[in-house]
Write a protein that holds these residues in place. Structure first.
Motif, PDB file in Angstrom:
ATOM      1  N   THR A 106      47.056  57.591  -8.223  1.00 14.46           N
ATOM      2  CA  THR A 106      46.137  58.518  -7.564  1.00 14.46           C
ATOM      3  C   THR A 106      45.415  59.376  -8.600  1.00 14.46           C
ATOM      4  N   VAL A 107      46.144  59.772  -9.641  1.00 15.73           N
ATOM      5  CA  VAL A 107      45.511  60.620 -10.646  1.00 15.73           C
ATOM      6  C   VAL A 107      44.589  59.799 -11.545  1.00 15.73           C
ATOM      7  N   VAL A 108      45.092  58.634 -11.989  1.00 15.93           N
ATOM      8  CA  VAL A 108      44.285  57.790 -12.876  1.00 15.93           C
ATOM      9  C   VAL A 108      42.969  57.411 -12.196  1.00 15.93           C
ATOM     10  N   LEU A 109      43.048  56.952 -10.964  1.00 19.62           N
ATOM     11  CA  LEU A 109      41.840  56.547 -10.256  1.00 19.62           C
ATOM     12  C   LEU A 109      40.981  57.762  -9.930  1.00 19.62           C
ATOM     13  N   GLY A 110      41.624  58.858  -9.587  1.00 17.41           N
ATOM     14  CA  GLY A 110      40.890  60.080  -9.262  1.00 17.41           C
ATOM     15  C   GLY A 110      40.051  60.553 -10.439  1.00 17.41           C
ATOM     16  N   ILE A 111      40.664  60.534 -11.616  1.00 16.54           N
ATOM     17  CA  ILE A 111      39.930  60.969 -12.808  1.00 16.54           C
ATOM     18  C   ILE A 111      38.789  60.010 -13.105  1.00 16.54           C
ATOM     19  N   ALA A 112      39.097  58.705 -12.980  1.00 15.30           N
ATOM     20  CA  ALA A 112      38.076  57.715 -13.305  1.00 15.30           C
ATOM     21  C   ALA A 112      36.899  57.797 -12.331  1.00 15.30           C
ATOM     22  N   TRP A 113      37.174  58.041 -11.080  1.00 16.29           N
ATOM     23  CA  TRP A 113      36.104  57.991 -10.085  1.00 16.29           C
ATOM     24  C   TRP A 113      35.390  59.323  -9.897  1.00 16.29           C
ATOM     25  N   PHE A 114      36.135  60.417  -9.997  1.00 12.24           N
ATOM     26  CA  PHE A 114      35.518  61.702  -9.652  1.00 12.24           C
ATOM     27  C   PHE A 114      35.429  62.668 -10.830  1.00 12.24           C
ATOM     28  N   ARG A 115      36.164  62.399 -11.880  1.00  9.76           N
ATOM     29  CA  ARG A 115      36.136  63.224 -13.086  1.00  9.76           C
ATOM     30  C   ARG A 115      36.337  64.710 -12.797  1.00  9.76           C
ATOM     31  N   ARG A 116      37.326  64.997 -11.994  1.00 14.63           N
ATOM     32  CA  ARG A 116      37.638  66.391 -11.713  1.00 14.63           C
ATOM     33  C   ARG A 116      39.116  66.655 -12.011  1.00 14.63           C
ATOM     34  N   GLY A 117      39.605  66.005 -13.041  1.00 12.11           N
ATOM     35  CA  GLY A 117      40.995  66.223 -13.445  1.00 12.11           C
ATOM     36  C   GLY A 117      42.014  65.785 -12.399  1.00 12.11           C
ATOM     37  N   GLY A 118      41.644  64.755 -11.638  1.00  9.62           N
ATOM     38  CA  GLY A 118      42.610  64.222 -10.682  1.00  9.62           C
ATOM     39  C   GLY A 118      42.387  64.688  -9.259  1.00  9.62           C
ATOM     40  N   GLN A 119      41.439  65.644  -9.086  1.00  6.17           N
ATOM     41  CA  GLN A 119      41.151  66.065  -7.718  1.00  6.17           C
ATOM     42  C   GLN A 119      39.953  65.294  -7.186  1.00  6.17           C
ATOM     43  N   THR A 120      39.863  65.242  -5.870  1.00  8.68           N
ATOM     44  CA  THR A 120      38.652  64.694  -5.274  1.00  8.68           C
ATOM     45  C   THR A 120      37.753  65.871  -4.929  1.00  8.68           C
ATOM     46  N   PRO A 121      36.446  65.616  -4.755  1.00  7.60           N
ATOM     47  CA  PRO A 121      35.536  66.714  -4.402  1.00  7.60           C
ATOM     48  C   PRO A 121      36.030  67.399  -3.136  1.00  7.60           C
ATOM     49  N   SER A 122      35.856  68.699  -3.059  1.00  4.62           N
ATOM     50  CA  SER A 122      36.356  69.374  -1.863  1.00  4.62           C
ATOM     51  C   SER A 122      35.424  69.092  -0.691  1.00  4.62           C
ATOM     52  N   LEU A 123      36.029  69.023   0.465  1.00  3.05           N
ATOM     53  CA  LEU A 123      35.331  68.535   1.645  1.00  3.05           C
ATOM     54  C   LEU A 123      34.864  69.700   2.506  1.00  3.05           C
ATOM     55  N   GLY A 124      33.679  69.563   3.069  1.00  2.00           N
ATOM     56  CA  GLY A 124      33.177  70.573   3.986  1.00  2.00           C
ATOM     57  C   GLY A 124      33.891  70.500   5.317  1.00  2.00           C
ATOM     58  N   SER A 125      33.648  71.477   6.156  1.00  2.00           N
ATOM     59  CA  SER A 125      34.407  71.540   7.402  1.00  2.00           C
ATOM     60  C   SER A 125      34.090  70.364   8.312  1.00  2.00           C
ATOM     61  N   ASP A 126      32.877  69.786   8.197  1.00  2.00           N
ATOM     62  CA  ASP A 126      32.577  68.620   9.039  1.00  2.00           C
ATOM     63  C   ASP A 126      33.152  67.344   8.440  1.00  2.00           C
ATOM     64  N   GLU A 127      33.723  67.438   7.258  1.00  2.00           N
ATOM     65  CA  GLU A 127      34.367  66.282   6.654  1.00  2.00           C
ATOM     66  C   GLU A 127      35.889  66.353   6.775  1.00  2.00           C
ATOM     67  N   ARG A 128      36.334  67.180   7.699  1.00  2.00           N
ATOM     68  CA  ARG A 128      37.775  67.303   7.924  1.00  2.00           C
ATOM     69  C   ARG A 128      38.047  67.247   9.411  1.00  2.00           C
ATOM     70  N   PHE A 129      39.303  66.977   9.764  1.00  2.00           N
ATOM     71  CA  PHE A 129      39.674  67.059  11.167  1.00  2.00           C
ATOM     72  C   PHE A 129      39.816  68.540  11.513  1.00  2.00           C
ATOM     73  N   GLY A 130      38.890  69.047  12.314  1.00  2.00           N
ATOM     74  CA  GLY A 130      38.898  70.471  12.618  1.00  2.00           C
ATOM     75  C   GLY A 130      39.802  70.772  13.795  1.00  2.00           C
ATOM     76  N   PRO A 131      40.009  72.049  14.056  1.00  2.00           N
ATOM     77  CA  PRO A 131      40.866  72.444  15.176  1.00  2.00           C
ATOM     78  C   PRO A 131      40.258  72.048  16.512  1.00  2.00           C
TER      79      PRO A 131
END
Lengths: 324, 529, 371
Positions: A106-131
């Motif tokens: 998850t970290v290796v691919l995360g860094i390779a694809w998103f270059r954020r030190g293993g994190q994925t870009p943070s998601l907006g509220s419409d990109e999440r399952f909301g309440p």
């Protein structure tokens, strides 16, 4: 009043924290009832979390993210099956391999694809399952006692929390009321009986681990695109192991396992609230103690001091037709 | 046509339910089945006899789809079929009752029977339908079992009945039973045979795999004899005899007479008083067992396996803890308050050849020399201050191999690589080497070839002649009768007979073995009529 | 299903493990290729980083030391038929023992007098932490795999508590103990070399690597040359045969777990007394889990464990270098490799046996036909 508000808010976070545990515990239930030890819940969930966040970040669709989580988690489960069912490898070793593999990949691919030190870009509220707000929750909130319970505790969770809660009766129904369930329970107790009854032990167990993969995928998606807003390195943080503990604590049965998940979730919810709070008699309860409590309780249970946890009889032993 | 070559020309064709032609199966270098032919007539009880390892079980596993044959053909009701898994076998109307029951212990009888033949995805409706169908089957064949009982709570005889019901529920027209009587009491055997006769009268063909010839004579219509993987004869039961079958089975006349003179018992070395033992589920395994073994005599324990012999050996050797009663070894008492470990008991001069060497007597992955010091691993002669004395251990193993003619005489070879006879010789050599005052021997010749049997028996007799007390547990009555001086008969955990070997025979031992709490009356009734 | 032709011993002991390791690394290569880098280049960087210069070698051997301890810990338990996943926690608690004794006596004793005491303390604490799962498995029937997993978490919580609340250096914000007095810490390798007149770059590599090698010798002697090893292997192969032989399997399970835990506890000699000179948060950093990969790859033999530890030491050190050379590769790749090694050498250990047996059978057949 103050206390009941506190309690409802604690119970509310209990549900939030227990949801991934419940999904993973049900996943483990399918796998272990079929005789396949699953310490790989953690890894499957983590891989699912990454897949969900990555795909959602790229496509913007939570549903595609959810699908990706399930598919990736099922692939990990199939790897486990390939090692343990097809090649009769050690189930604990294989589960461990999956956990470590997931932690690394998850970290290796995360860094390779998103270059954020293993994190994925943070998601907006419409990109999440909301309440999801339940009907009438606004107008009912003033009803004494039941109002807050309805509005605060039951309403307002995201879809996957409800899915997790639904997963328990579904699991119970599948395991105890269907043909597949009968065979599943049989293969975990005596695979030879299943084999001689003309049922393929391998296919049955594969279906069980696929079920486990599916549920772990849901749990992973919950972590990264419902509760959280993106993937963070090691975000499963031992939840898979707690779920395993809950499964054992619930003696491999759906409702007791749910209860154990809620208990462990509650402990976690309370732990954060208790920091620095002086309680009567016991004084301040330490956070570390609360965190360790699920594990300590499980060890005590396993040691037979509170009831007895009897595992499915054939668990851990690869099935082979050869007579020794 | 293959079918023509395998048919008996003197018999009407077609009426075969099963025909096997030129079946071959090998495992590695071992040829388990060689060109085996078999014809089973519809509605007959057909027995297949042979010694352990003759290939009976492999043949049946091929018929039931557990293994696939390397070559050969199978015909069911005259039609060529390929049976590549058990599912196919079941579809073809073949049912099998395995030697070890294929039941899920914590399921009910009904759940066990339905498993794999549920009919629909919903369990509730499957179980409901099955209940009705099973009622009809029980009525038809007179097989009564409580469908809601949990299997683990049922006695073995009833569990076997569940297995038969399982097959009939799947509309089996051919029923294979693999060594069905090994775990049964004599009355249970009678009941089983009654069931088999009913099945036969309803047109079911029965294939009975066994090595017990008296049963073959009692129940079968035809007998096939297997030896070393090949089918050596098929005869009508009415036209043969036990002796003739025995000869066919072993290929030459067996003379199980051990050369020995009359025993001259001395003082009591081993005395057992009121030994009672319950297992972890509180089932009584030994019930008030008392006996003595004197110096210079061989006492045999006869009985159907599973009637307390294993527990008796376990207690005597210290592998199990004494619960009630006491064991006296040359005046030293072991009871619930004074337990002794296997090591302490060995130091009292007790040797123990384990019943099941693969489970207890040896470690397959150990080299022969490591197996050769089992139980003696802490003796000073094999140890330095910290390290083991490997030189002494190797020498010890070599000398054991020499005196007991273990081949190959290679102390470095893995124990599992020796043949059964040589493994047993090594185990016996290890226990006899210290000239034990008391020797416990479980199944002295299980899985051992004939040459080695004679040798092992001679060694046991010579130990007796040196003044040791020997207790032999064996399920082979012939062995008990020829080797032992005195015979104890065990049934349901009790000693039900104590006779001199010279004054008894297999028949009367068998009669005693069949006595039990309910069986006592049966024996009495038998004597009245 | 059917037993095939047996493989020659060298294929079984040498070839199959080698193929499995190669498969693991091939798969890792695929991962590297997948993220758009050249696997070959990565290997070059790895090897250069691990062995190309003295500092790299120093770090490689420093990691190796940890893995030898944890690998041996896993192996001893394996021989007794036990899967000790708790090396991580046992090493962590071992650090508590080493730390306490060093902090108590560091102003009184020089390192050479303190070392034996620290070894005893580390082993004892590690053994104590392994004792509970061992005891529960032997006498209460709870499975050692699950309890050791649980004990890793409990150890972690306990150590956080102790470091934050009890052992923390007064006035400090970071949860770690005070530093051990310099004259009481283990000499670093560059100091030893300097003493011999050779100058090398300073690395955390210290004297404890010799302790690790001694531990290998100890385990080899223990398992194959003593009656305790005989008993440990016997319960691993066949518990009921052990009862028959007068060995108390329950006691041996506890003893084997304690030996295993004490070996894991020795990680602290390298980390606490050697490299970090204090007890810090999470100083084990996964070495306990790497030990499982090491033991599986080294086939539970001390010699194999040394080789496997060296390989993983190189991976950890070389992996750190990867991050400098490639923007997209970090040391997390090593975690992937570790997972793959556990997968191929452990869970899929027998995957290649079938095909190989067929291959050997075919070869011997064609040989016979020619001959």
């Amino acid at each position: 009043m103050e206390f009941s508000v506190q309690l409802i808010s604690a119970l509310d976070s209990t549900l939030r924290l227990a949801a991934p545990l419940v999904l993973c515990a049900m996943a483990g239930l399918f796998s272990e009832r079929s005789g396949i030890v699953d310490i790989g819940l953690e890894g499957k969930m983590l891989a699912g979390a990454f897949a969900a966040a990555a795909v959602t970040a790229v496509t913007g669709s939570v549903w595609l993210g959810l699908l990706a989580a399930i598919l990736v988690s099922i692939m990990m489960a199939l790897l486990h099956g390939f090692a343990c069912i097809t090649h009769r490898g050690d189930q604990v070793v294989s589960g461990l391999a999956i956990n470590i593999l997931a932690a690394g990949l998850t970290v290796v691919l995360g860094i390779a694809w998103f270059r954020r030190g293993g994190q994925t870009p943070s998601l907006g509220s419409d990109e999440r399952f909301g309440p999801l707000t339940w009907p009438l929750s606004e107008s009912l909130s003033d009803v004494p006692l039941l109002g807050p319970v309805y509005t605060e505790l039951l309403s307002g969770h995201n879809l996957l929390v409800y899915v997790a809660l639904m997963a328990v009766p579904m699991t119970a129904w599948i395991v105890f009321k269907t043909r597949f369930g009968l065979r599943l329970r049989a293969v975990g107790e005596n695979p030879q009986a299943v084999d001689t009854a003309g049922i393929s032990v391998a296919w049955l167990r594969y279906r069980a681990v696929i079920m486990a993969g599916l549920l772990c995928g849901l749990a992973g998606a919950y972590l990264s695109i419902a509760l959280g807003a993106g993937f963070i390195k090691d975000m499963s943080a031992g939840k898979g192991y707690i779920a395993l503990a809950a499964l054992i604590f619930g003696k491999w049965r759906p409702y007791p396992a749910l209860f154990a998940c809620l208990l462990f979730g509650f402990l976690e919810a309370v732990a954060t609230r208790m920091q620095g709070v002086q309680l009567p008699v016991v004084g301040e309860i330490d956070v570390q103690l609360m965190q360790a409590l699920p594990y300590i309780l499980t060890v005590i249970l396993l040691a037979g001091f509170i009831g007895r946890a009897i595992a499915p009889k054939a668990i851990g032993t690869p099935y082979s037709k050869d007579r020794a | 046509m293959v079918t023509q070559t395998i048919q008996d020309p003197n018999r009407d064709p077609v009426s075969y339910s099963i025909q096997l032609a030129k079946i071959n199966k090998h495992f590695g270098a071992v040829k388990a089945n060689v060109d085996v032919d078999l014809n089973v007539v519809k509605g007959e009880i057909h027995a297949i006899v042979g010694e352990n390892g003759a290939g009976k079980s492999t043949l049946m596993s091929i018929l039931y789809g557990f293994y696939e044959a390397d070559s050969g053909s199978i015909y069911v009701d005259g039609e060529a079929v390929r049976i590549n898994d058990s599912k196919r076998a079941i579809e073809l109307g073949i049912g099998m009752v395995h030697q070890h029951f294929m039941l899920v212990d914590n399921f009910t009888v009904l759940e066990n029977i339905v498993l794999g033949a549920e009919g629909s995805w919903s369990l509730t409706s499957s179980l409901y339908k099955a209940r009705n169908k099973l009622q009809a089957i029980s009525d038809q064949y007179g097989l009564n079992v409580d469908l809601d009982a949990v299997v683990s709570q049922l006695p073995v005889g009833l569990q076997q009945r569940v297995e038969i019901l399982k097959a009939l529920y799947r509309d089996a027209k051919i029923l294979i039973l693999d060594e069905p009587t090994g775990v049964l009491t004599p009355q249970e055997v009678d009941q089983l045979f009654a069931i088999l006769k009913t099945l036969k009268s309803q047109g079911v063909s029965v294939l009975l795999i066994t090595h017990k010839l008296q049963e073959v004579i009692a129940i079968s219509d035809q007998v096939s004899v297997m030896r070393a993987g090949a089918m050596v004869a098929t005869v009508k039961t009415s036209e043969t005899s036990r002796e003739a079958l025995a000869e066919l089975m072993v290929g030459r006349k067996v003379l199980l007479r051990v050369d020995k003179h009359v025993a001259n018992p001395g003082k009591t070395l081993l005395q057992v008083d009121s030994l009672t033992w319950h297992d972890e589920t509180d089932v009584p395994r030994l019930d008030d067992v008392s006996f003595k073994v004197k110096a210079g005599e061989i006492v045999g324990v006869a009985g159907v396996s599973g009637n307390g012999q294993t527990e008796l050996l376990g207690l005597l050797s210290g592998m199990l803890d004494v619960q009630q009663g006491q064991i006296n070894i040359e005046g030293i008492c072991i009871d619930a308050q004074h337990q002794m470990t296997p090591k302490q008991i060995r130091h009292l001069g007790v040797g123990h050849v384990a019943e099941d060497r693969h489970r207890n007597g040896m470690v397959g992955a150990f080299s022969a020399e490591e197996t050769a010091i089992m139980g003696f691993q802490d003796e000073p002669e094999f140890n330095g201050k910290i390290l083991q004395n490997r030189l002494a251990i190797t020498e010890h193993c070599k000398s054991l191999m020499n005196t007991f003619d273990v081949r190959p005489a290679d102390p470095d070879l893995k124990s599992a690589s020796f043949s059964g006879g040589n493994q047993q010789k090594l185990c016996i050599a290890r226990e006899m080497n210290v000239s034990p005052k008391v020797l416990l021997v479980g199944q002295p010749t299980r899985g051992v070839d004939i040459g080695a049997i004679e040798f092992i028996h001679q060694q046991i007799v010579s130990l007796r002649d040196q003044g040791s007390a020997v207790l032999v547990v064996s399920v082979e009555l012939e062995e008990i009768l020829s080797l032992c001086d005195r015979v104890l008969v065990m049934s349901e955990g009790r000693i039900v007979g104590n006779v001199l070997a010279s004054e008894t025979d297999a028949r009367s031992l068998g009669l005693m073995m069949s006595s039990s709490r309910s069986g006592d009356q049966m024996v009495q009734q038998g004597s009245q009529s | 299903m059917s037993r095939r032709t047996k493989l020659p011993a060298w294929a079984d002991i040498g070839l199959i493990p080698l193929i499995n390791v190669l498969l693991a690394f091939l798969s890792a290569g695929v991962v590297v290729a997948l993220i758009g880098e050249s696997p070959l280049e990565a290997v070059q960087v790895l090897i250069r980083g691990a062995f190309g210069y003295d500092e790299g070698v120093g770090y490689t051997l420093y990691y190796t030391t940890n893995f030898i301890f944890t690998g041996l810990a896993v192996a001893v338990a394996f021989h007794a038929g036990l899967f000790n996943i708790g090396g991580e926690g046992q090493a962590y608690i071992g650090g508590l023992g080493v730390g306490l004794i060093c902090l108590a006596l560091d102003h009184l004793l020089p390192w050479w007098a303190l070392l034996p005491l620290a070894i005893i303390a580390g082993s004892l604490f590690g053994a104590a932490w392994a004792f509970i799962p061992g005891y529960l498995q032997a006498y209460r029937g709870s499975h050692v795999v699950i309890t050791t997993i649980m004990f890793n978490f409990i150890a972690s919580a306990l150590m956080v508590y102790l470091l934050v609340n009890v052992l923390i250096q007064p006035g400090s914000m970071s949860p770690e103990t005070r530093a051990i007095a310099p004259e009481s810490t283990l000499p670093l390798m560059h100091e030893i070399f300097e003493f011999l007149g050779i100058k090398i770059t300073q690395t955390p590599l210290n004297l404890s690597i010799f302790v690790a090698l001694l531990a290998c010798l100890f385990v080899w002697v223990l398992i194959w040359k003593t009656r305790w090893g005989y008993a440990i292997r016997m319960i691993g192969f066949n518990e009921s045969a052990a009862v028959y032989s007068g060995i108390n399997p329950k006691r041996m399970v506890v003893i084997a777990m304690m030996i295993s835990g004490s070996l894991a506890g020795l990680v602290a000699i390298n980390e606490v007394m050697g490299a970090q000179e204090r007890v810090g948060l999470d100083f084990v950093s996964g070495a306990g889990f790497t030990g499982i990969a090491v033991a599986l790859m080294g086939r539970n033999h001390p010699l194999g464990i040394i080789i496997a530890s060296l390989l993983f030491g190189a991976l950890f050190q070389g992996g750190a270098e990867l991050a400098f050379e490639f923007s997209t590769i970090t040391r997390d790749l090593v975690v992937v490799i570790q997972g793959l090694v556990i997968l191929f050498c452990g869970a899929l250990a027998y995957m290649m046996r079938g095909p190989l047996e067929r291959l050997f059978a075919a070869l011997s057949r064609s040989n016979q036909e020619e001959g």
